[in-house]
Design a protein around this motif. Structure first.
Motif, PDB file in Angstrom:
ATOM      1  N   LEU A  39       0.814  -1.208   0.000  1.00 19.53           N
ATOM      2  CA  LEU A  39       0.000   0.000   0.000  1.00 19.53           C
ATOM      3  C   LEU A  39       0.854   1.267   0.000  1.00 19.53           C
ATOM      4  O   LEU A  39       1.779   1.400   0.800  1.00 19.53           O
ATOM      5  CB  LEU A  39      -0.902  -0.017   1.233  1.00 19.53           C
ATOM      6  CG  LEU A  39      -2.139   0.894   1.185  1.00 19.53           C
ATOM      7  CD1 LEU A  39      -3.048   0.464   0.034  1.00 19.53           C
ATOM      8  CD2 LEU A  39      -2.867   0.841   2.512  1.00 19.53           C
ATOM      9  N   GLY A  40       0.577   2.139  -0.934  1.00 21.51           N
ATOM     10  CA  GLY A  40       1.274   3.417  -0.991  1.00 21.51           C
ATOM     11  C   GLY A  40       2.635   3.358  -1.652  1.00 21.51           C
ATOM     12  O   GLY A  40       3.352   4.365  -1.686  1.00 21.51           O
ATOM     13  N   GLN A  41       3.001   2.194  -2.165  1.00 26.69           N
ATOM     14  CA  GLN A  41       4.295   2.032  -2.821  1.00 26.69           C
ATOM     15  C   GLN A  41       4.114   1.678  -4.293  1.00 26.69           C
ATOM     16  O   GLN A  41       3.046   1.246  -4.708  1.00 26.69           O
ATOM     17  CB  GLN A  41       5.093   0.909  -2.142  1.00 26.69           C
ATOM     18  CG  GLN A  41       5.336   1.119  -0.659  1.00 26.69           C
ATOM     19  CD  GLN A  41       6.249   2.287  -0.384  1.00 26.69           C
ATOM     20  OE1 GLN A  41       7.287   2.448  -1.026  1.00 26.69           O
ATOM     21  NE2 GLN A  41       5.875   3.129   0.573  1.00 26.69           N
ATOM     22  N   GLY A  42       5.178   1.857  -5.037  1.00 23.56           N
ATOM     23  CA  GLY A  42       5.156   1.393  -6.414  1.00 23.56           C
ATOM     24  C   GLY A  42       5.453  -0.094  -6.487  1.00 23.56           C
ATOM     25  O   GLY A  42       5.907  -0.689  -5.502  1.00 23.56           O
TER      26      GLY A  42
ATOM     27  N   GLN B   9       3.943  13.814  -4.284  1.00 23.81           N
ATOM     28  CA  GLN B   9       3.351  12.543  -3.884  1.00 23.81           C
ATOM     29  C   GLN B   9       1.855  12.555  -4.123  1.00 23.81           C
ATOM     30  O   GLN B   9       1.256  11.520  -4.408  1.00 23.81           O
ATOM     31  CB  GLN B   9       3.652  12.245  -2.419  1.00 23.81           C
ATOM     32  CG  GLN B   9       5.118  11.941  -2.158  1.00 23.81           C
ATOM     33  CD  GLN B   9       5.371  11.492  -0.739  1.00 23.81           C
ATOM     34  OE1 GLN B   9       4.418  11.179  -0.005  1.00 23.81           O
ATOM     35  NE2 GLN B   9       6.619  11.454  -0.330  1.00 23.81           N
ATOM     36  N   ALA B  10       1.243  13.714  -3.975  1.00 24.85           N
ATOM     37  CA  ALA B  10      -0.198  13.846  -4.187  1.00 24.85           C
ATOM     38  C   ALA B  10      -0.474  15.186  -4.843  1.00 24.85           C
ATOM     39  O   ALA B  10       0.213  16.185  -4.582  1.00 24.85           O
ATOM     40  CB  ALA B  10      -0.952  13.723  -2.872  1.00 24.85           C
ATOM     41  N   LEU B  11      -1.489  15.204  -5.711  1.00 29.20           N
ATOM     42  CA  LEU B  11      -1.831  16.408  -6.460  1.00 29.20           C
ATOM     43  C   LEU B  11      -3.349  16.437  -6.631  1.00 29.20           C
ATOM     44  O   LEU B  11      -3.940  15.442  -7.078  1.00 29.20           O
ATOM     45  CB  LEU B  11      -1.138  16.366  -7.820  1.00 29.20           C
ATOM     46  CG  LEU B  11      -1.369  17.515  -8.790  1.00 29.20           C
ATOM     47  CD1 LEU B  11      -0.893  18.820  -8.203  1.00 29.20           C
ATOM     48  CD2 LEU B  11      -0.645  17.223 -10.111  1.00 29.20           C
ATOM     49  N   SER B  12      -3.954  17.562  -6.300  1.00 32.67           N
ATOM     50  CA  SER B  12      -5.394  17.700  -6.427  1.00 32.67           C
ATOM     51  C   SER B  12      -5.694  18.920  -7.283  1.00 32.67           C
ATOM     52  O   SER B  12      -5.216  20.025  -6.985  1.00 32.67           O
ATOM     53  CB  SER B  12      -6.032  17.853  -5.039  1.00 32.67           C
ATOM     54  OG  SER B  12      -7.439  17.906  -5.138  1.00 32.67           O
ATOM     55  N   ASP B  83      -9.260  10.880 -14.998  1.00 27.71           N
ATOM     56  CA  ASP B  83      -7.794  10.825 -14.877  1.00 27.71           C
ATOM     57  C   ASP B  83      -7.362  10.571 -13.439  1.00 27.71           C
ATOM     58  O   ASP B  83      -6.173  10.376 -13.174  1.00 27.71           O
ATOM     59  CB  ASP B  83      -7.170  12.139 -15.357  1.00 27.71           C
ATOM     60  CG  ASP B  83      -7.376  12.374 -16.843  1.00 27.71           C
ATOM     61  OD1 ASP B  83      -7.492  13.554 -17.240  1.00 27.71           O
ATOM     62  OD2 ASP B  83      -7.428  11.385 -17.610  1.00 27.71           O
ATOM     63  N   THR B  84      -8.294  10.618 -12.516  1.00 24.85           N
ATOM     64  CA  THR B  84      -7.978  10.345 -11.111  1.00 24.85           C
ATOM     65  C   THR B  84      -7.387   8.948 -10.981  1.00 24.85           C
ATOM     66  O   THR B  84      -8.026   7.960 -11.331  1.00 24.85           O
ATOM     67  CB  THR B  84      -9.240  10.476 -10.238  1.00 24.85           C
ATOM     68  OG1 THR B  84      -9.690  11.827 -10.241  1.00 24.85           O
ATOM     69  CG2 THR B  84      -8.965  10.034  -8.802  1.00 24.85           C
ATOM     70  N   ALA B  85      -6.150   8.875 -10.497  1.00 18.95           N
ATOM     71  CA  ALA B  85      -5.423   7.605 -10.420  1.00 18.95           C
ATOM     72  C   ALA B  85      -4.050   7.890  -9.811  1.00 18.95           C
ATOM     73  O   ALA B  85      -3.707   9.036  -9.535  1.00 18.95           O
ATOM     74  CB  ALA B  85      -5.248   6.995 -11.811  1.00 18.95           C
ATOM     75  N   GLY B 102       5.128   6.817  -6.856  1.00 13.69           N
ATOM     76  CA  GLY B 102       3.971   7.306  -7.588  1.00 13.69           C
ATOM     77  C   GLY B 102       3.471   8.657  -7.131  1.00 13.69           C
ATOM     78  O   GLY B 102       3.778   9.130  -6.037  1.00 13.69           O
ATOM     79  N   THR B 103       2.690   9.265  -7.997  1.00 13.22           N
ATOM     80  CA  THR B 103       1.955  10.497  -7.686  1.00 13.22           C
ATOM     81  C   THR B 103       0.479  10.170  -7.717  1.00 13.22           C
ATOM     82  O   THR B 103      -0.029   9.629  -8.702  1.00 13.22           O
ATOM     83  CB  THR B 103       2.249  11.603  -8.712  1.00 13.22           C
ATOM     84  OG1 THR B 103       3.591  12.035  -8.590  1.00 13.22           O
ATOM     85  CG2 THR B 103       1.313  12.795  -8.494  1.00 13.22           C
ATOM     86  N   ARG B 104      -0.206  10.517  -6.626  1.00 15.10           N
ATOM     87  CA  ARG B 104      -1.636  10.258  -6.540  1.00 15.10           C
ATOM     88  C   ARG B 104      -2.362  11.515  -7.020  1.00 15.10           C
ATOM     89  O   ARG B 104      -2.317  12.550  -6.364  1.00 15.10           O
ATOM     90  CB  ARG B 104      -2.005   9.936  -5.103  1.00 15.10           C
ATOM     91  CG  ARG B 104      -3.424   9.452  -4.909  1.00 15.10           C
ATOM     92  CD  ARG B 104      -3.641   9.044  -3.465  1.00 15.10           C
ATOM     93  NE  ARG B 104      -4.854   8.270  -3.313  1.00 15.10           N
ATOM     94  CZ  ARG B 104      -4.921   6.971  -3.553  1.00 15.10           C
ATOM     95  NH1 ARG B 104      -3.846   6.315  -3.932  1.00 15.10           N
ATOM     96  NH2 ARG B 104      -6.044   6.326  -3.404  1.00 15.10           N
TER      97      ARG B 104
END
Lengths: 116, 109
Positions: A39-42, B9-12, B83-85, B102-104
């Protein structure tokens, strides 16, 4: 459907049990990859096959893990004596490839393993 | 570790806006690949850029690669709620793909 399929989609097991997952790649693809994702990782690379030969294994693949691709088609990933830390999504992918060229990979839906 | 990093890490963002995600990697590469992952699903390949390419387009996606800085960016224009992913970059050098965290991306309608 000609995509990558994985079975089962979900697996719940008790600590110490053995589990086996299956992956059916896209039929024309000669390469098959296994990844693990928490979870939360690639995704983290575990191992890959070119046809039936296992060409590379990650240090993440302890001796409790074994993968096979006996006829160069489907592959199985077995985890022996499961531990709670093995809980993760196990992803399979396939691609065309040769040498050190790694092309786009097509992923299956994954098998979610929960070790109680 | 050869693992790269995606940033942020996260983008809204609001629907219709552009979204830019960055990726840094540590080793030399043959190519760099971007993937999308919807919650609880497998990854879907978006675009591959080779080490001798600097920019590539595919529909609303634009990817750039700067090998001197070991970095890549993914631009999604005119974003949609679909595109939310989570978006991952995977760098391919002498080993199979190495992914970052990843970028959420959340696109709000």
């Amino acid at each position: 459907d000609t995509g990558v399929s994985q079975d089962p989609r979900h697996k719940i097991t008790k600590r110490g049990q053995n589990v086996t997952f299956r992956c059916d790649p896209i039929s024309e693809h000669n390469r098959l990859y296994w990844y693990r994702q928490t979870l939360g990782q690639g995704p983290e690379f575990l191992t890959y096959f070119q046809n039936e030969a296992q060409l590379e294994k990650s240090r993440l693949l302890s001796d409790r893990f074994s993968a096979e691709r006996p006829k160069g088609s489907f592959s199985t990933l077995e985890i022996q004596r499961t531990e709670q830390g093995d809980s993760a999504m196990y992803l399979c992918a396939s691609s065309f490839g040769g040498g050190r060229s790694y092309n786009e990979q097509f992923f299956g839906p994954g098998t979610r393993l929960t070790v109680l | 570790s050869q693992q790269g990093e995606e940033d942020p890490q996260a983008l809204s963002i609001q629907e219709g806006e552009n979204a830019t995600m960055n990726c840094s990697y540590k080793t030399s590469i043959n190519n760099l690949q971007w993937y999308r992952q919807n919650s609880g699903r497998g990854l879907v390949h978006l675009i591959l850029i080779r080490s001798n390419e600097r920019e590539k387009h595919s529909g609303r996606l634009r990817v750039t690669l700067d090998t001197s800085k070991k970095s890549s960016s993914l631009l999604i224009t005119a974003s949609r709620a679909a595109d939310t992913a989570s978006y991952f970059c995977g760098n391919s050098g002498n080993t199979p793909l190495v992914f970052g965290k990843g970028t959420r991306l959340s696109v709000i309608a």
